[in-house]
Design a protein around this motif. Structure first.
Motif, short mmCIF file in Angstrom:
data_model
loop_
_atom_site.label_atom_id
_atom_site.label_comp_id
_atom_site.label_asym_id
_atom_site.label_seq_id
_atom_site.Cartn_x
_atom_site.Cartn_y
_atom_site.Cartn_z
N ILE A 264 7.65 8.61 1.33
CA ILE A 264 7.35 7.57 2.07
C ILE A 264 5.79 7.31 2.16
CG2 ILE A 264 7.78 6.01 3.97
CD1 ILE A 264 10.01 7.51 4.65
N GLY A 265 5.32 6.33 1.06
CA GLY A 265 3.72 6.50 0.93
C GLY A 265 3.55 7.97 0.49
N ASP A 266 2.42 8.56 1.08
CA ASP A 266 2.02 9.76 0.43
C ASP A 266 2.67 10.98 1.22
OD1 ASP A 266 0.78 9.52 2.70
OD2 ASP A 266 -1.40 9.83 1.80
N ARG A 267 3.55 10.73 2.04
CA ARG A 267 4.25 11.97 2.73
C ARG A 267 5.81 12.04 2.51
NH1 ARG A 267 6.60 9.32 7.27
NH2 ARG A 267 5.81 7.29 7.48
N GLU A 268 6.07 13.37 2.18
CA GLU A 268 7.40 13.66 2.39
C GLU A 268 8.23 13.17 3.53
OE1 GLU A 268 8.92 17.43 0.46
OE2 GLU A 268 7.44 17.45 -0.84
N MET A 269 9.55 12.69 3.42
CA MET A 269 10.37 12.48 4.58
C MET A 269 10.94 13.78 5.11
SD MET A 269 13.55 9.93 4.40
CE MET A 269 14.95 11.00 4.17
N ASN B 261 0.93 -1.14 -0.05
CA ASN B 261 0.11 0.01 0.07
C ASN B 261 0.87 1.40 0.02
OD1 ASN B 261 -2.61 -1.21 -0.14
ND2 ASN B 261 -2.82 -1.26 1.98
N GLU B 262 2.26 0.96 1.07
CA GLU B 262 2.80 2.38 0.68
C GLU B 262 3.53 2.70 -0.42
OE1 GLU B 262 4.45 3.21 5.18
OE2 GLU B 262 5.64 1.73 4.01
N LYS B 263 3.87 1.37 -1.18
CA LYS B 263 4.49 1.70 -2.30
C LYS B 263 3.54 2.24 -3.54
CE LYS B 263 7.72 -2.05 -2.33
NZ LYS B 263 8.30 -3.55 -3.09
N ARG B 264 2.26 1.75 -3.36
CA ARG B 264 1.18 2.22 -4.36
C ARG B 264 0.94 3.66 -4.03
NH1 ARG B 264 -3.79 3.33 -3.42
NH2 ARG B 264 -3.86 2.07 -1.74
N LEU B 265 0.97 4.00 -2.93
CA LEU B 265 0.66 5.64 -2.54
C LEU B 265 1.64 6.47 -2.94
CD1 LEU B 265 -0.92 5.48 1.09
CD2 LEU B 265 -1.79 6.66 -0.87
N ALA B 266 2.78 6.10 -2.73
CA ALA B 266 4.40 6.62 -3.19
C ALA B 266 4.29 6.95 -4.46
CB ALA B 266 5.58 6.06 -2.43
N GLY B 267 4.06 5.86 -5.51
CA GLY B 267 3.96 6.06 -6.73
C GLY B 267 2.69 6.97 -7.36
N GLU B 268 1.49 6.90 -6.70
CA GLU B 268 0.48 7.96 -7.36
C GLU B 268 0.65 9.16 -6.49
OE1 GLU B 268 -2.83 5.83 -5.64
OE2 GLU B 268 -2.85 4.25 -7.07
N SER B 269 1.37 9.44 -5.36
CA SER B 269 1.68 10.74 -4.86
C SER B 269 2.98 11.54 -5.70
CB SER B 269 2.16 10.52 -3.37
OG SER B 269 1.04 10.01 -2.72
N ALA B 270 3.59 10.71 -6.42
CA ALA B 270 4.74 11.37 -7.00
C ALA B 270 4.15 12.06 -8.37
CB ALA B 270 5.74 10.20 -7.57
N ILE B 271 2.98 11.77 -8.81
CA ILE B 271 2.48 12.33 -9.82
C ILE B 271 2.22 13.93 -9.63
CG2 ILE B 271 0.23 12.59 -10.95
CD1 ILE B 271 1.63 10.34 -12.19
#
Length: 213
Positions: A208-213, A5-15
């Protein structure tokens, strides 16, 4: 939250970093695959993508996203890729998928490098994940001896040939306190094509997921 789920969120958030009319540098791996899927929705708003691996090229073309040659595009505004490890300074270890050379080239050509990961990739010190090094085949033993001198344990990734026709050595047993210095040092060893340390050119943003580190 699961790693998937974190991978999917990260990939989608980078858009959100993709600008209209852009040529997007695209990395390799399971997290990037989610980004490519999301990028397909924007294919009519971008010029296309520069791909770092045959695997990503296949996925991009399947989704109708034009794949462009970096030699023809000039500098890129954005590069999106994953990592095998990421430290607090946004220094990375990459190359688990053996695409490190092309990934490093595209990263160097890009104004902004957005790294997308799940929380398992976040570490305080790089090196638990074995450091991949791409080598010219005839230099494998030479490079291995040089790594041993530096306290590492080199293991040939037998049976793996990179998209460039080279071999991979994975270095175990290093705790990488100064990744910038180690990257510079290893780059001087004849026969090394690319080191999987992205420290001289670190990530600009880590999701990391949908949030910036």
């Amino acid at each position: 939250m699961s790693n998937a789920n974190e991978k999917r969120l990260a990939g989608e958030s980078a858009i959100r970093y993709v600008e209209d009319g852009a040529i997007v540098g695209v990395g390799t791996g399971s997290t990037v695959a989610f980004f490519i899927d999301a990028l397909a929705d924007l294919r009519d708003r971008i010029q296309g993508a520069v791909s770092s691996s045959e695997q990503s090229t296949t996925q991009l073309k399947k989704l109708g996203i034009p794949v462009l040659d970096l030699n023809a595009t000039g500098p890129l505004s954005l590069y999106v890729d994953g990592a095998d490890e990421c430290d607090p300074h946004k220094h990375l270890i990459k190359g688990g998928g053996a695409a490190l050379t092309r990934e490093k080239i595209v990263a160097a050509a890009s104004d902004k490098f957005v790294c997308i990961i799940d929380s398992s990739k976040r570490v305080d010190l790089l090196g638990k994940f074995p450091l991949p090094i791409e080598v010219i085949p005839m230099a494998r033993s030479l490079v291995g001896r040089e790594i041993v001198k530096r306290g590492g344990n080199p293991v040939w990734r037998d049976g793996v040939v990179t998209d460039n026709g080279n071999w991979i050595i994975d270095v175990h047993g290093w705790q990488i306190v100064d990744p910038v210095a180690l990257e510079k040092d290893l780059n001087q060893i004849p026969g090394i094509v690319t080191v999987g340390l992205f420290a001289q050119r670190a990530a600009d943003v880590v999701l990391i997921g949908d949030r910036e580190m």
